[in-house]
Write a protein that holds these residues in place. Structure first.
Motif, PDB file in Angstrom:
ATOM      1  N   PRO A 302     -27.161 -24.880 110.021  1.00  0.00           N
ATOM      2  CA  PRO A 302     -28.380 -24.753 110.821  1.00  0.00           C
ATOM      3  C   PRO A 302     -29.161 -23.480 110.515  1.00  0.00           C
ATOM      4  CG  PRO A 302     -26.538 -25.459 112.180  1.00  0.00           C
ATOM      5  CD  PRO A 302     -25.965 -25.076 110.862  1.00  0.00           C
ATOM      6  N   GLY A 303     -30.471 -23.630 110.419  1.00  0.00           N
ATOM      7  CA  GLY A 303     -31.360 -22.498 110.198  1.00  0.00           C
ATOM      8  C   GLY A 303     -31.504 -22.068 108.760  1.00  0.00           C
ATOM      9  N   SER A 304     -30.714 -22.635 107.855  1.00  0.00           N
ATOM     10  CA  SER A 304     -30.740 -22.195 106.460  1.00  0.00           C
ATOM     11  C   SER A 304     -32.039 -22.554 105.754  1.00  0.00           C
ATOM     12  CB  SER A 304     -29.556 -22.800 105.708  1.00  0.00           C
ATOM     13  OG  SER A 304     -29.578 -24.220 105.794  1.00  0.00           O
ATOM     14  N   HIS A 305     -32.827 -23.464 106.321  1.00  0.00           N
ATOM     15  CA  HIS A 305     -34.067 -23.882 105.649  1.00  0.00           C
ATOM     16  C   HIS A 305     -35.035 -22.722 105.519  1.00  0.00           C
ATOM     17  CE1 HIS A 305     -34.639 -24.187 109.927  1.00  0.00           C
ATOM     18  NE2 HIS A 305     -35.903 -24.587 109.859  1.00  0.00           N
ATOM     19  N   ARG A 306     -35.026 -21.777 106.466  1.00  0.00           N
ATOM     20  CA  ARG A 306     -35.957 -20.661 106.397  1.00  0.00           C
ATOM     21  C   ARG A 306     -35.536 -19.669 105.309  1.00  0.00           C
ATOM     22  NH1 ARG A 306     -35.557 -21.019 112.218  1.00  0.00           N
ATOM     23  NH2 ARG A 306     -34.581 -18.968 112.406  1.00  0.00           N
ATOM     24  N   VAL A 307     -34.256 -19.389 105.225  1.00  0.00           N
ATOM     25  CA  VAL A 307     -33.757 -18.451 104.217  1.00  0.00           C
ATOM     26  C   VAL A 307     -33.993 -18.992 102.809  1.00  0.00           C
ATOM     27  CG1 VAL A 307     -31.745 -17.160 103.436  1.00  0.00           C
ATOM     28  CG2 VAL A 307     -31.985 -17.747 105.853  1.00  0.00           C
ATOM     29  N   LEU A 308     -33.601 -20.245 102.601  1.00  0.00           N
ATOM     30  CA  LEU A 308     -33.661 -20.807 101.256  1.00  0.00           C
ATOM     31  C   LEU A 308     -35.095 -21.014 100.792  1.00  0.00           C
ATOM     32  CD1 LEU A 308     -30.656 -23.282 101.478  1.00  0.00           C
ATOM     33  CD2 LEU A 308     -30.733 -20.990 100.493  1.00  0.00           C
ATOM     34  N   SER A 309     -36.005 -21.269 101.708  1.00  0.00           N
ATOM     35  CA  SER A 309     -37.411 -21.376 101.313  1.00  0.00           C
ATOM     36  C   SER A 309     -37.898 -20.045 100.746  1.00  0.00           C
ATOM     37  CB  SER A 309     -38.272 -21.779 102.511  1.00  0.00           C
ATOM     38  OG  SER A 309     -37.979 -23.090 102.923  1.00  0.00           O
ATOM     39  N   GLU A 310     -37.503 -18.937 101.360  1.00  0.00           N
ATOM     40  CA  GLU A 310     -37.918 -17.631 100.859  1.00  0.00           C
ATOM     41  C   GLU A 310     -37.265 -17.327  99.519  1.00  0.00           C
ATOM     42  OE1 GLU A 310     -37.361 -14.635 103.797  1.00  0.00           O
ATOM     43  OE2 GLU A 310     -38.970 -15.404 105.080  1.00  0.00           O
ATOM     44  N   ASP A 311     -35.985 -17.689  99.375  1.00  0.00           N
ATOM     45  CA  ASP A 311     -35.318 -17.497  98.092  1.00  0.00           C
ATOM     46  C   ASP A 311     -36.008 -18.291  96.987  1.00  0.00           C
ATOM     47  OD1 ASP A 311     -33.492 -15.814  99.247  1.00  0.00           O
ATOM     48  OD2 ASP A 311     -31.895 -17.314  99.411  1.00  0.00           O
ATOM     49  N   LEU A 312     -36.343 -19.529  97.286  1.00  0.00           N
ATOM     50  CA  LEU A 312     -37.014 -20.367  96.290  1.00  0.00           C
ATOM     51  C   LEU A 312     -38.403 -19.832  95.964  1.00  0.00           C
ATOM     52  CD1 LEU A 312     -35.932 -23.914  97.506  1.00  0.00           C
ATOM     53  CD2 LEU A 312     -35.413 -22.897  95.287  1.00  0.00           C
ATOM     54  N   GLN A 313     -39.098 -19.342  96.970  1.00  0.00           N
ATOM     55  CA  GLN A 313     -40.425 -18.775  96.732  1.00  0.00           C
ATOM     56  C   GLN A 313     -40.330 -17.619  95.740  1.00  0.00           C
ATOM     57  OE1 GLN A 313     -42.205 -16.932 100.131  1.00  0.00           O
ATOM     58  NE2 GLN A 313     -44.275 -17.002  99.302  1.00  0.00           N
ATOM     59  N   HIS A 314     -39.338 -16.765  95.910  1.00  0.00           N
ATOM     60  CA  HIS A 314     -39.161 -15.626  95.020  1.00  0.00           C
ATOM     61  C   HIS A 314     -38.842 -16.095  93.600  1.00  0.00           C
ATOM     62  CE1 HIS A 314     -38.145 -11.471  93.977  1.00  0.00           C
ATOM     63  NE2 HIS A 314     -37.108 -11.973  93.321  1.00  0.00           N
ATOM     64  N   LEU A 315     -37.950 -17.073  93.470  1.00  0.00           N
ATOM     65  CA  LEU A 315     -37.575 -17.571  92.147  1.00  0.00           C
ATOM     66  C   LEU A 315     -38.760 -18.201  91.432  1.00  0.00           C
ATOM     67  CD1 LEU A 315     -34.119 -19.179  93.011  1.00  0.00           C
ATOM     68  CD2 LEU A 315     -34.495 -17.179  91.577  1.00  0.00           C
ATOM     69  N   VAL A 316     -39.491 -19.053  92.139  1.00  0.00           N
ATOM     70  CA  VAL A 316     -40.615 -19.759  91.516  1.00  0.00           C
ATOM     71  C   VAL A 316     -41.689 -18.761  91.082  1.00  0.00           C
ATOM     72  CG1 VAL A 316     -42.479 -21.401  91.957  1.00  0.00           C
ATOM     73  CG2 VAL A 316     -40.160 -21.921  92.726  1.00  0.00           C
ATOM     74  N   HIS A 317     -41.973 -17.747  91.926  1.00  0.00           N
ATOM     75  CA  HIS A 317     -42.985 -16.750  91.575  1.00  0.00           C
ATOM     76  C   HIS A 317     -42.613 -16.022  90.291  1.00  0.00           C
ATOM     77  CE1 HIS A 317     -46.008 -13.618  91.997  1.00  0.00           C
ATOM     78  NE2 HIS A 317     -45.032 -12.735  91.745  1.00  0.00           N
ATOM     79  N   ASN A 318     -41.313 -15.821  90.076  1.00  0.00           N
ATOM     80  CA  ASN A 318     -40.864 -15.085  88.897  1.00  0.00           C
ATOM     81  C   ASN A 318     -40.431 -16.006  87.763  1.00  0.00           C
ATOM     82  OD1 ASN A 318     -40.737 -12.006  89.617  1.00  0.00           O
ATOM     83  ND2 ASN A 318     -40.019 -13.081  91.439  1.00  0.00           N
ATOM     84  N   ASN A 319     -40.907 -17.255  87.827  1.00  0.00           N
ATOM     85  CA  ASN A 319     -40.686 -18.224  86.747  1.00  0.00           C
ATOM     86  C   ASN A 319     -39.204 -18.398  86.411  1.00  0.00           C
ATOM     87  OD1 ASN A 319     -43.497 -18.731  86.299  1.00  0.00           O
ATOM     88  ND2 ASN A 319     -43.611 -16.732  85.276  1.00  0.00           N
ATOM     89  N   ARG A 320     -38.391 -18.469  87.444  1.00  0.00           N
ATOM     90  CA  ARG A 320     -36.962 -18.689  87.239  1.00  0.00           C
ATOM     91  C   ARG A 320     -36.600 -20.073  87.765  1.00  0.00           C
ATOM     92  NH1 ARG A 320     -34.008 -13.638  89.770  1.00  0.00           N
ATOM     93  NH2 ARG A 320     -32.238 -14.523  88.636  1.00  0.00           N
ATOM     94  N   PRO A 321     -35.611 -20.719  87.167  1.00  0.00           N
ATOM     95  CA  PRO A 321     -35.268 -22.093  87.581  1.00  0.00           C
ATOM     96  C   PRO A 321     -34.876 -22.158  89.048  1.00  0.00           C
ATOM     97  CG  PRO A 321     -34.157 -21.504  85.537  1.00  0.00           C
ATOM     98  CD  PRO A 321     -34.755 -20.239  86.065  1.00  0.00           C
ATOM     99  N   ALA A 322     -35.383 -23.166  89.735  1.00  0.00           N
ATOM    100  CA  ALA A 322     -35.023 -23.341  91.144  1.00  0.00           C
ATOM    101  C   ALA A 322     -33.526 -23.542  91.308  1.00  0.00           C
ATOM    102  CB  ALA A 322     -35.792 -24.528  91.724  1.00  0.00           C
ATOM    103  N   ALA A 323     -32.890 -24.150  90.298  1.00  0.00           N
ATOM    104  CA  ALA A 323     -31.452 -24.408  90.385  1.00  0.00           C
ATOM    105  C   ALA A 323     -30.636 -23.120  90.423  1.00  0.00           C
ATOM    106  CB  ALA A 323     -31.006 -25.256  89.197  1.00  0.00           C
ATOM    107  N   THR A 324     -31.250 -21.978  90.086  1.00  0.00           N
ATOM    108  CA  THR A 324     -30.536 -20.702  90.147  1.00  0.00           C
ATOM    109  C   THR A 324     -30.042 -20.413  91.551  1.00  0.00           C
ATOM    110  OG1 THR A 324     -32.063 -19.918  88.443  1.00  0.00           O
ATOM    111  CG2 THR A 324     -30.700 -18.261  89.511  1.00  0.00           C
ATOM    112  N   ILE A 325     -30.696 -20.983  92.545  1.00  0.00           N
ATOM    113  CA  ILE A 325     -30.324 -20.735  93.934  1.00  0.00           C
ATOM    114  C   ILE A 325     -28.907 -21.206  94.235  1.00  0.00           C
ATOM    115  CG2 ILE A 325     -31.072 -22.920  94.970  1.00  0.00           C
ATOM    116  CD1 ILE A 325     -32.419 -21.288  97.167  1.00  0.00           C
TER     117      ILE A 325
END
Length: 582
Positions: A302-325
């Motif tokens: 529960p609640g992990s959707h907010r954390v992971l959205s921010e992690d993905l935002q950071h990865l995508v902005h820096n042109n890194r694979p989403a699967a890195t998460i």
């Protein structure tokens, strides 16, 4: 006159009798033949059939339009109707009179040998709006998605919507009629007992073969029930696509010692591809009870959707694979997960970014579940923005009133990190991780748009001896009631694990500031010589190699992983994500 109108004009009804409830949840439609007799077709079953009286006096629903299924209606002054069977005309009935009628014997069992007395007097009951909508959907067959009906009287409660916002998922009990579930189980179980019943999909996962997930019986779970309307209550009316099928998710019993699930065993659907937002909403339909832990339960963090959205935002902005998460070394530990305890007919709706997993199944039974992955109609255009505003695709949650603890409603376009925490005991901006604030307490606003009472299994063929315990919140809106739904289960919220120094992810930039320009590189603690050349004899190997390199892995890593995993794409991807192949 009402019975005559139902029988000859409206043509869709229930048959009720005070002696038994055997037909109470069956739905019939009448067909008038040129000779004036009628056929009583039973709706909402996998194989169409009509009610008939066999020469033995037994009654079943497997008839056609022959003489055993033809009836002459006899209307009584009290508004009831008797059905005289043509095929057995002139025979001696249980009262030693002539002619056989549909009715009940002294033991309360259905019989075709009743007399014209009270034992054969049936009341015809008109269908509610929801039942008519379900019948309409059921009749569409393979085209059930084409004319899906939006059920105006079906809605989530306020606390359920708030629970979805806070926790990332909502469990709604008692949504799917038993008849639809039975039909789905029939086609699944029929396929299981065929040769080559299972097959590998394009990701190397073993799945049910035969295209069962695209069958009308599976699609009716979504379109011929309130489930599709409930999903639109989150995403917005008319804002959902209409998928052509669902995932048949079977989880077999696991023999041997039991193992506790840890906080890193999660995934996000679609992370095996380079698409960070492959859909909007996951909708799961429970076909078999999961009332105890480790029964194959749908399991969430529960609640992990907010954390992971921010992690993905950071990865995508820096042109890194989403699967890195999902890299094992840097994967977040969300602590002990929640195993959703659901009954047959319940649904669970989850935000795409919610970390979840399939629960271990240490029960003796196969776990039956269906998953539908739903897209906002503008999903492709909104997917990038959804990383910073995780509810941008959920129009049904705009202007949502605040929880009972106070605080302003959530503005439609404000990122989550800018919203003040509603709890009076917490000051400052809402943390960027799952809050420890408990779920909101239901208020009088929690009553549905039109309050409800009773079961939603209005058109099921459920046996009267197989009744299920009442659900905590039903969503059948057939009759008004002032009942306030009980409080929603208080699923715990777990704080995130501390960020490991030098980890792969940095927190998203504060609202209004410039995004972080660089990110900590992934560690490469082991240097190995290039692997031996892997034979590339098939087109499948070349395609799998391209899939891995498109996700950001080097040609060398992809080759090494495929070689170590005997050319299987899914295990190779797992090995790369978990750091077992560098």
């Amino acid at each position: 006159m009402a019975a005559r109108k139902l029988l000859f004009e409206d043509g869709v009804f229930h048959l009720r009798h005070p002696a038994s409830s055997q037909f109470d949840k069956a739905t019939f439609t009448s067909k008038v033949l040129p000779n004036g007799r009628i056929i009583l077709w039973h709706l909402l079953q996998a194989k169409p059939g009509s009610l008939r009286i066999l020469p033995s006096g037994h009654v079943d629903l497997n008839g056609g339009e022959g003489k055993w299924a033809q009836f002459t209606p006899v209307f009584h002054d009290d508004g009831t109707v008797s059905f005289k069977n043509f095929g057995n005309e002139g025979k001696v009935n249980l009262a030693q009179a002539t002619d056989w009628y549909l009715g009940y014997d002294s033991s309360g069992d259905i019989t075709g040998r009743a007399s014209l007395g009270p034992e054969s007097h049936f009341k015809l009951v008109a269908l509610s709006f929801l039942e008519k909508a379900m019948v309409h959907m059921y009749r569409q067959g393979a085209d059930v998605a084409k004319d899906a009906v939006f059920m105006e009287d079906v809605d989530l409660t306020l606390s359920q919507k708030q629970h979805f916002v806070e926790q990332g998922f909502v469990h709604v009990p008692n949504v799917i009629p038993d008849r639809l579930i039975d039909d789905a189980l029939k086609v699944i179980n029929a396929q299981l007992l065929t040769e080559n019943s299972m097959e590998y999909n394009n990701l190397g996962h073993l799945v049910l073969a035969g295209g069962v997930g695209h069958s009308p019986e599976i699609k009716r779970l979504l379109y011929a029930s309130p489930a599709y309307t409930l999903a639109q209550r989150l995403v917005g009316r008319g804002r959902l696509n209409r998928p052509g099928g669902g995932q048949v998710a079977l989880r077999a019993p696991e023999p041997g010692a039991q193992h506790m699930m840890n906080g890193k065993g999660w995934h996000i659907d679609g992370m095996e591809t380079k698409d960070h937002s492959s859909f909007t909403l996951l909708l799961g339909v429970t076909l078999s009870d999961c009332l105890e832990d480790y029964s194959g339960n749908f399991t969430v963090f529960p609640g992990s959707h907010r954390v992971l959205s921010e992690d993905l935002q950071h990865l995508v902005h820096n042109n890194r694979p989403a699967a890195t998460i999902m890299n094992k070394e840097h994967k977040r530990d969300f602590g002990k997960p929640v195993q959703v305890k659901s009954r047959r007919g319940d649904i669970v709706m989850a935000h795409h970014k919610l970390a979840h997993r399939g629960g271990a199944n240490y029960s003796p039974n196969i776990r039956y579940q269906i998953y539908f992955r739903l897209h906002h109609t503008e999903h492709d255009a909104l997917k990038l923005a959804s990383l910073s505003d995780i509810f941008i695709e959920f129009e049904g949650l705009r202007n949502l009133p605040p929880p009972a603890t106070g605080g302003p409603p959530r503005p439609a376009s404000t990122p989550w990190s800018q919203i003040p925490d509603p709890s009076p005991t917490v000051a400052g901006p809402r943390p960027s991780h799952p809050s420890s604030v408990p779920p909101p307490v239901p208020t009088p606003q929690d009553q549905p748009r039109h309050p409800v009472q009773g079961q939603s299994h209005l058109v099921s063929g459920q046996s009267p001896t197989a009744t299920r315990p009442p659900a905590p919140q039903a969503i059948n809106h057939s009759q008004p009631s002032a009942r306030v739904p009980p409080a929603y289960p208080a699923y715990p919220v777990y704080p995130p694990a501390p960020v490991v120094p030098g980890g792969a992810f940095a927190h998203s930039p504060a609202p209004g500031s410039q995004p972080v320009a660089t990110a900590t590189p992934l560690p490469h603690t082991m240097q190995r010589p290039p692997p031996a050349a892997v034979p590339q004899g098939t087109q499948a190997y070349t395609q799998d190699l391209k899939t891995l390199t498109d996700m950001g892995f080097s040609q060398e890593q992809a080759q090494r992983a495929l070689q170590a995993c005997h050319g299987q794409l899914a295990p190779a991807l797992d090995a790369l994500l978990e750091g077992r192949v560098l």
